[in-house]
Scaffold this motif. Structure first.
Motif, PDB file in Angstrom:
ATOM      1  N   ALA A 134       0.180 -20.776   1.047  1.00  0.00           N
ATOM      2  CA  ALA A 134      -0.137 -19.820  -0.307  1.00  0.00           C
ATOM      3  C   ALA A 134       0.776 -18.739   0.828  1.00  0.00           C
ATOM      4  O   ALA A 134       0.663 -18.584   1.391  1.00  0.00           O
ATOM      5  CB  ALA A 134      -1.201 -19.153   0.149  1.00  0.00           C
TER       6      ALA A 134
ATOM      7  N   VAL B 239      -0.850 -19.500  -7.163  1.00  0.00           N
ATOM      8  CA  VAL B 239      -1.995 -19.202  -5.984  1.00  0.00           C
ATOM      9  C   VAL B 239      -3.068 -18.026  -7.030  1.00  0.00           C
ATOM     10  O   VAL B 239      -2.668 -17.357  -6.456  1.00  0.00           O
ATOM     11  CB  VAL B 239      -1.858 -18.917  -4.892  1.00  0.00           C
ATOM     12  CG1 VAL B 239      -3.623 -19.708  -4.704  1.00  0.00           C
ATOM     13  CG2 VAL B 239      -1.054 -20.372  -3.831  1.00  0.00           C
TER      14      VAL B 239
ATOM     15  N   ILE C  44      -8.193 -19.157  -3.493  1.00  0.00           N
ATOM     16  CA  ILE C  44      -8.599 -19.858  -2.246  1.00  0.00           C
ATOM     17  C   ILE C  44      -9.902 -19.576  -2.066  1.00  0.00           C
ATOM     18  O   ILE C  44     -10.693 -18.579  -1.391  1.00  0.00           O
ATOM     19  CB  ILE C  44      -7.570 -18.542  -1.748  1.00  0.00           C
ATOM     20  CG1 ILE C  44      -6.354 -19.148  -1.292  1.00  0.00           C
ATOM     21  CG2 ILE C  44      -8.008 -20.118  -0.072  1.00  0.00           C
ATOM     22  CD1 ILE C  44      -5.576 -18.645  -0.609  1.00  0.00           C
TER      23      ILE C  44
ATOM     24  N   VAL D 131      -8.104 -24.825  -3.614  1.00  0.00           N
ATOM     25  CA  VAL D 131      -7.015 -23.416  -3.714  1.00  0.00           C
ATOM     26  C   VAL D 131      -6.567 -23.771  -4.944  1.00  0.00           C
ATOM     27  O   VAL D 131      -6.425 -24.693  -5.995  1.00  0.00           O
ATOM     28  CB  VAL D 131      -5.724 -23.408  -3.103  1.00  0.00           C
ATOM     29  CG1 VAL D 131      -4.321 -22.331  -3.282  1.00  0.00           C
ATOM     30  CG2 VAL D 131      -6.281 -23.713  -1.499  1.00  0.00           C
TER      31      VAL D 131
ATOM     32  N   CYS E 106      -6.630 -24.242   5.487  1.00  0.00           N
ATOM     33  CA  CYS E 106      -5.562 -23.541   3.753  1.00  0.00           C
ATOM     34  C   CYS E 106      -4.701 -21.912   5.610  1.00  0.00           C
ATOM     35  O   CYS E 106      -5.262 -21.467   5.691  1.00  0.00           O
ATOM     36  CB  CYS E 106      -6.360 -22.816   3.213  1.00  0.00           C
ATOM     37  SG  CYS E 106      -5.082 -21.882   1.948  1.00  0.00           S
TER      38      CYS E 106
ATOM     39  N   VAL F 205      -3.120 -18.928   4.959  1.00  0.00           N
ATOM     40  CA  VAL F 205      -2.694 -17.863   3.896  1.00  0.00           C
ATOM     41  C   VAL F 205      -1.684 -16.737   4.691  1.00  0.00           C
ATOM     42  O   VAL F 205      -1.496 -16.544   4.885  1.00  0.00           O
ATOM     43  CB  VAL F 205      -3.777 -16.842   3.529  1.00  0.00           C
ATOM     44  CG1 VAL F 205      -3.880 -16.079   2.202  1.00  0.00           C
ATOM     45  CG2 VAL F 205      -5.311 -17.971   3.508  1.00  0.00           C
TER      46      VAL F 205
END
Ligand SMILES: Cc1cc2nc3c(=O)[nH]c(=O)nc-3n(C[C@H](O)[C@H](O)[C@H](O)COP(=O)(O)OP(=O)(O)OC[C@H]3O[C@@H](n4cnc5c(N)ncnc54)[C@H](O)[C@@H]3O)c2cc1C
Length: 522
Positions: free
Chosen positions: A62, A305, A308, A317, A335, A337
């Motif tokens: 992301a 985004v 999450i 997500v 994920c 971030v």
């Protein structure tokens, strides 16, 4: 000297040159979709809407700034091709994007990378991969075409240009003595404590924490550094690196600027070998592009985004695709971030304590970058020759870099001058920069920059044809007093299936910090 007094003294008049150019200068805002970011803030993109489509991948990244792009490269190097990188803007790169004005390439934000030191191993590897650095007869050499060509920097001071950015022309012996003393102090501190880039390889020693506890300005007072020219220069450096003045960053940050790299060199210092920097017409977008290009369709731009969430066995997500105005849910194993901390805290469901705390004490400086297309080189005042970085003493802006400085063709041509304006709190700015960015029309910024740059370049209003302005409401974290202690040892940050990577986690933002964090998150 107050800015207006200086302008008046130097130019004889205070020109509002934007209004006096004799022709219309085109321009406007570009580069950042303020409305899209604020729609996320206002909850307009997500709340309670089921996804239109659900997709699977192994890893979601992301945020497509340098940290996110570094993570994508590290995944590829680890043989993991099954990932997506989701980026809010229409192009990747975050603060390291580039653009063009009337066909001339220029940076929209970050414009240089210092030759990395020994601790920035991942950045060194990257530069080797890109062919910028290679071993010749046992020594590392950098590609001369991309090292900043000489002359690198000059300062407009007392009506003429001088080499380098430290005011020296006609300053008294007392000033020079303070320069020498400050240089010695930085050297002594360098020996005492590890000022390291990236910070996650530093040991948070008691000395660093004691410097972190104090504002840089208070430290200068305590140590007897009272000279106005030295203090102007140090404040300039803080605004340049952190977007905020020396009363608003810690003594650790103020000293780190010098101690982690080349030190501070007083005039006449024979060892004053300045650390080289790599730069390109489009700034660090040169590097960014080479990170983004191999991603192909895995890079999804205009994808915001919105949420999450960790689930048993995976991560969800949620994304708003601004192009199709549809909602997509990605299901993944993990994920990364790579979002600014304040946005991560907003979109991560049940955020871990480490994130909530960081978001509560990290504050961001706003910035503005204006790219000014001039149809031919500007006339100049006496003194040092046109340089890559051209700074005007006593102004709010940080001066300008010339996008054609690295050109090998010496024919005088049109160019773009990138004017940088930090808007975080400082002695000359009240800290309402974000509001100014939202409220002021582009012509207000045009007039500001013309007022500053017309002093050394009176023909700028006549030669400027277009000005494109990029606004960053939350550009970079300010290393305020106490930030190091609050961040804890600024190591890698993980929580469950999430790994966090962004310059914010280092307390301040530069390429090496963002890149290393992205790489190590993988
Ligand atoms: C004006 C300016 C000049 C600078 N000059 C230099 C320089 O010369 N040299 C240097 O080393 N550093 C410079 N910097 C510092 C620069 O911030 C770092 O070099 C680096 O680019 C930071 O990368 P990052 O990935 O940590 O953060 P960012 O650039 O902030 O990247 C975060 C990304 O996340 C995206 N994002 C945010 N929210 C969402 C969401 N909800 N969904 C999806 N994506 C989202 C953003 O659009 C952005 O692309 C400069 C910064 C500024 C602002």
């Amino acid at each position: 000297m107050k800015r207006r007094a200086f302008l008046g003294a130097a130019a004889g008049t205070a020109v509002l040159a934007g209004c006096k150019s004799g022709h219309e200068i085109e321009g406007g805002f570009t580069g950042v979709d303020v409305a899209r970011g604020h729609a996320l803030r206002d909850g307009a993109l997500q709340a309670g809407n089921p996804p239109d489509v659900t997709r699977r991948t192994r890893v979601v990244i992301a945020g497509g700034g340098i940290a996110g792009l570094a993570a994508a490269r590290a995944l590829r190097l680890a043989g993991i091709g099954d990932f997506v990188l989701l980026e809010l803007e229409d192009s990747a790169g975050g603060n390291s994007r580039g653009g063009a004005v009337n066909g001339v390439a220029c940076p929209l934000g970050a414009h240089y990378l210092p030759v990395p030191g020994d601790h920035a191993r991942e950045v060194q590897d990257l530069l080797e991969e890109f062919g910028l650095r290679r071993r010749v007869a046992g020594r590392w050499e950098y590609d001369e075409r991309h090292l900043c060509h000489s002359p690198q920097e000059r300062l407009y001071f007392r009506g003429e240009w001088q080499d380098g950015l430290l005011p020296v022309q006609g300053v008294g012996e007392a000033t020079l003595a303070q320069y020498r003393l400050f240089s010695q102090r930085v050297e002594a501190l360098r020996r005492e404590a590890r000022f390291v880039i990236p910070t996650l390889r530093a040991q948070t020693a008691p000395l660093l924490l004691s410097l972190d506890a104090l504002a840089f300005e208070a430290w200068l007072d305590r140590e007897g550094f009272t000279d106005a020219h030295l203090r102007w220069y140090l404040d300039y450096c803080c605004r340049d690196d952190y977007g905020a003045g020396m009363a608003h960053v810690s003594a650790w940050a103020g000293l780190h600027y010098f101690a982690s790299r080349h030190g501070f060199h007083a005039p006449g210092d024979d060892n004053a070998e300045r650390d080289a920097v790599l730069t390109w017409p489009e700034g660090n977008a040169w590097l960014m592009r080479r990170l983004a290009d191999p991603l192909g369709e895995r890079l999804r731009t205009a994808h915001v985004v919105t949420r999450i969430a960790e689930r048993r066995g995976g991560v969800e997500v949620d994304v708003f695709d601004a192009a199709t105005r549809s909602r997509i849910r990605w299901q993944a194993e993990r994920c990364i971030v790579a979002l600014p901390v304040f946005i991560a805290a907003r979109v991560v469901e049940n955020p871990p304590d480490v994130l909530t705390r960081a978001a509560s004490f990290i504050h961001h400086s706003p910035w503005l970058v204006a790219n000014i297309h001039v149809r031919e080189p500007l006339a100049d005042r006496p003194g040092a020759a046109p340089s890559w970085d051209n700074v005007i003493y006593g102004t709010r802006g940080l001066g300008y870099v010339d996008a054609r400085h690295q050109a090998l063709d010496p024919t005088p041509r049109a160019t773009v001058l990138s004017w940088y304006r930090p808007l975080g709190p400082s002695a000359i700015d009240g800290g309402d920069g974000r509001r100014q960015l939202l409220d002021r029309p582009w012509t207000g910024w045009r007039d500001d920059l013309m007022e500053e740059l017309s002093v050394p370049h009176p023909d700028l209003p006549a030669l400027a044809t277009r000005i494109d302005i990029t606004r960053y409401g939350h550009a970079m974290s300010i290393p305020a007093p106490g930030l190091l202690r609050q961040l804890g040892a600024p190591k890698q940050v993980r929580a469950g299936r999430l790994a966090f990577a962004h310059g914010d986690w280092s307390g301040y933002s530069i390429f090496e910090e963002a890149f290393t964090r992205g790489h190590l998150a993988v």
